[in-house]
Design an enzyme around this catalytic site. Structure first.
Site, mmCIF file in Angstrom:
data_model
loop_
_atom_site.group_PDB
_atom_site.id
_atom_site.type_symbol
_atom_site.label_atom_id
_atom_site.label_comp_id
_atom_site.label_asym_id
_atom_site.label_seq_id
_atom_site.Cartn_x
_atom_site.Cartn_y
_atom_site.Cartn_z
ATOM 1 N N GLU A 25 56.757 73.132 -13.587
ATOM 2 C CA GLU A 25 56.323 74.404 -14.409
ATOM 3 C C GLU A 25 57.098 74.782 -15.392
ATOM 4 O O GLU A 25 58.579 74.650 -15.144
ATOM 5 C CB GLU A 25 55.910 75.407 -13.599
ATOM 6 C CG GLU A 25 55.546 76.983 -14.322
ATOM 7 C CD GLU A 25 54.414 76.761 -15.313
ATOM 8 O OE1 GLU A 25 54.631 77.255 -16.489
ATOM 9 O OE2 GLU A 25 53.386 76.136 -14.831
ATOM 10 N N GLN A 36 44.628 84.151 -11.857
ATOM 11 C CA GLN A 36 43.114 83.913 -11.973
ATOM 12 C C GLN A 36 42.468 85.177 -12.236
ATOM 13 O O GLN A 36 42.584 85.917 -11.346
ATOM 14 C CB GLN A 36 43.046 83.099 -10.720
ATOM 15 C CG GLN A 36 43.698 81.891 -10.410
ATOM 16 C CD GLN A 36 43.008 80.561 -11.313
ATOM 17 O OE1 GLN A 36 42.107 80.786 -11.883
ATOM 18 N NE2 GLN A 36 43.775 79.715 -11.532
ATOM 19 N N CYS A 74 39.838 73.604 -17.734
ATOM 20 C CA CYS A 74 39.236 75.013 -18.201
ATOM 21 C C CYS A 74 38.638 74.536 -19.645
ATOM 22 O O CYS A 74 38.159 75.446 -20.338
ATOM 23 C CB CYS A 74 40.480 75.843 -18.479
ATOM 24 S SG CYS A 74 41.737 75.386 -19.585
ATOM 25 N N HIS A 88 49.889 78.494 -7.036
ATOM 26 C CA HIS A 88 48.762 78.752 -6.747
ATOM 27 C C HIS A 88 47.868 77.628 -5.815
ATOM 28 O O HIS A 88 47.400 77.917 -4.684
ATOM 29 C CB HIS A 88 47.596 79.114 -7.896
ATOM 30 C CG HIS A 88 46.374 79.459 -7.336
ATOM 31 N ND1 HIS A 88 45.939 80.756 -6.712
ATOM 32 C CD2 HIS A 88 45.108 78.683 -7.681
ATOM 33 C CE1 HIS A 88 44.782 80.798 -6.772
ATOM 34 N NE2 HIS A 88 44.013 79.615 -7.309
ATOM 35 N N TYR A 104 51.872 71.481 -14.124
ATOM 36 C CA TYR A 104 51.579 72.989 -14.577
ATOM 37 C C TYR A 104 51.090 73.858 -13.469
ATOM 38 O O TYR A 104 50.125 74.292 -13.439
ATOM 39 C CB TYR A 104 50.168 72.636 -15.564
ATOM 40 C CG TYR A 104 50.125 71.795 -16.404
ATOM 41 C CD1 TYR A 104 50.771 71.720 -17.549
ATOM 42 C CD2 TYR A 104 49.578 70.391 -16.143
ATOM 43 C CE1 TYR A 104 50.792 70.559 -18.498
ATOM 44 C CE2 TYR A 104 49.455 69.181 -16.879
ATOM 45 C CZ TYR A 104 50.097 69.373 -18.068
ATOM 46 O OH TYR A 104 49.925 68.429 -19.046
ATOM 47 N N GLU A 128 34.844 76.190 -16.262
ATOM 48 C CA GLU A 128 36.096 75.504 -15.401
ATOM 49 C C GLU A 128 35.403 74.597 -14.305
ATOM 50 O O GLU A 128 34.443 74.545 -13.613
ATOM 51 C CB GLU A 128 36.529 76.663 -14.522
ATOM 52 C CG GLU A 128 37.976 76.537 -13.892
ATOM 53 C CD GLU A 128 39.163 76.924 -14.832
ATOM 54 O OE1 GLU A 128 40.345 76.803 -14.262
ATOM 55 O OE2 GLU A 128 38.877 77.614 -15.620
ATOM 56 N N ASP A 181 46.445 70.639 -13.677
ATOM 57 C CA ASP A 181 45.373 71.830 -14.208
ATOM 58 C C ASP A 181 46.031 72.150 -15.586
ATOM 59 O O ASP A 181 46.830 73.276 -15.713
ATOM 60 C CB ASP A 181 45.542 73.054 -13.332
ATOM 61 C CG ASP A 181 44.830 74.225 -13.335
ATOM 62 O OD1 ASP A 181 44.008 74.258 -14.542
ATOM 63 O OD2 ASP A 181 44.843 75.278 -12.999
#
Length: 374
Positions: free
Chosen positions: A246, A193, A330, A230, A225, A364, A305
């Protein structure tokens, strides 16, 4: 953007982003708008290096004119990066082995005070021998001296197909969210990030809506994802169990590191693409899930995400199978496209804007949806 900031006009451009998001998504119920710090917000910065006679400078290229522009200060970067930049360059200029054929300098900093610097060269930093590969001893000595003289936690040297890591190739970030500290390994040359203060706001918002999706913590969460874990880790105490997927091997390994660092025992990460876990939930078998009984999970919430391209057709259909959807985006254009389909079965309960990238067009955002009653 060439490192400039415009604090005097920040409120105006932030309002413009809010208006644009509303135009794209329509009504924004229970809307939270998280403004960034107007200066010193970027935890990552990358600069090309230009040599002209005895002069060596950080440079960036103007997007319109394509001309190189010397960067002598960067108010976008965290204070720690901005302060280090001129001191680092002064040492490099005075040290021929560090300066020669230096092509790029990357900075990765944390709110917790760590600093990783990567020096990228257009020369060899290693030599092949009969017994293996030997590092350039003069470069290693100079880099170690640099680390002792400046506030640099880790230094990495890179060249074509070469990497010298003096000790670690990552930093440890500590984010403060809802009176808790979350620990994250952030690996050099991989996604992290960029706006750490905003990352804390994003985790706070995600935890807030997750608590509404699962107030008794009895149901389970599935995340697509997940990156380095996080969100998975920060949401772990809001659910009975979390299954996160992931595709990047590096990110999966980092997620496992972060799970252990945060002493979390209810998060499982598997290396699978979104379309694969979608097929698995419909009964298809995968070797990577041989030790995981999907039927034992009580999923009521899905967290996504996705990349800028948004959800693929299969995943867009898959998310509608869950009672609650938490969608971090995003790209508001692809989010708007995805919501056209998702809103047929789900209603938007809460929305948010996170200004990760001030002074740019990038937005975002977050959307929290609940299945409509049948």
């Amino acid at each position: 953007m060439l490192c400039q900031t415009y604090p005097e006009t920040y409120a105006e451009q932030f309002a413009e982003k809010t208006h644009r998001l509303e135009q794209l998504l329509g009504d924004l119920p229970n809307f939270d708008a998280f403004a960034s710090e107007p200066e010193h917000y970027r935890a990552r910065a990358e600069f090309r290096v230009w040599h002209e006679g005895d002069q060596t400078d950080y440079i960036m290229f103007d997007q319109q004119s394509k001309e190189k522009v010397a960067i002598h200060h960067c108010p976008m970067a965290l204070e720690s990066i901005a302060t280090l930049m001129p001191k680092l360059m002064a040492h490099i200029v005075q040290t021929p082995v560090l300066r020669q054929k230096l092509f790029q300098v990357d900075f990765l900093a944390t709110l917790s005070g760590e600093m990783l610097v990567t020096l990228i060269y257009r020369k060899s930093l290693q030599t092949k021998t009969e017994t293996g590969v030997e590092n350039d001893v003069a470069w290693v000595d100079a880099a170690n001296a640099l680390r002792c003289e400046l506030p640099i936690t880790h230094i990495i040297g890179r060249a074509r197909k070469q990497k010298i890591c003096l000790d670690k190739d990552y930093v440890i970030e500590k984010l403060q969210v809802d009176h808790q500290t979350f620990i994250y390994q952030q690996i050099e040359n991989s996604f992290t990030q960029p706006n750490a203060e905003m990352a804390q706001n994003m985790l706070h918002w995600a935890r807030k809506v997750a608590a509404k999706a699962n107030p008794d913590q009895q149901n389970d969460l599935i995340e697509l994802y997940c990156g380095n874990g996080h969100f998975s880790i920060a949401l772990s105490d809001q659910f009975h169990r979390v299954l996160a997927t992931e595709i990047s091997k590096t990110s999966v390994a980092s997620a496992q590191f972060n799970i252990e660092a945060n002493k979390v025992d209810n998060v499982t990460v598997v290396k699978m693409a979104a379309e694969e876990i979608s097929a698995a939930l419909q009964g298809e078998t995968f070797f990577r899930l041989k030790d995981i009984d999907l039927s034992a999970y009580a999923f009521n919430t899905i967290f996504v995400d996705p990349p800028r391209s948004g959800l693929d057709d299969l995943t867009r259909q898959m998310v509608t199978e869950f009672d609650y959807i938490i969608y971090i985006s995003c790209n508001p254009e692809t989010l708007a496209h995805d919501l056209e389909a998702i809103r047929q079965t789900h209603e938007v309960l809460e929305t948010a804007l996170f200004d990760q990238f001030p002074y740019t067009h990038h937005i975002e955002s977050g959307v929290f949806l609940k299945r409509k009653p049948k």
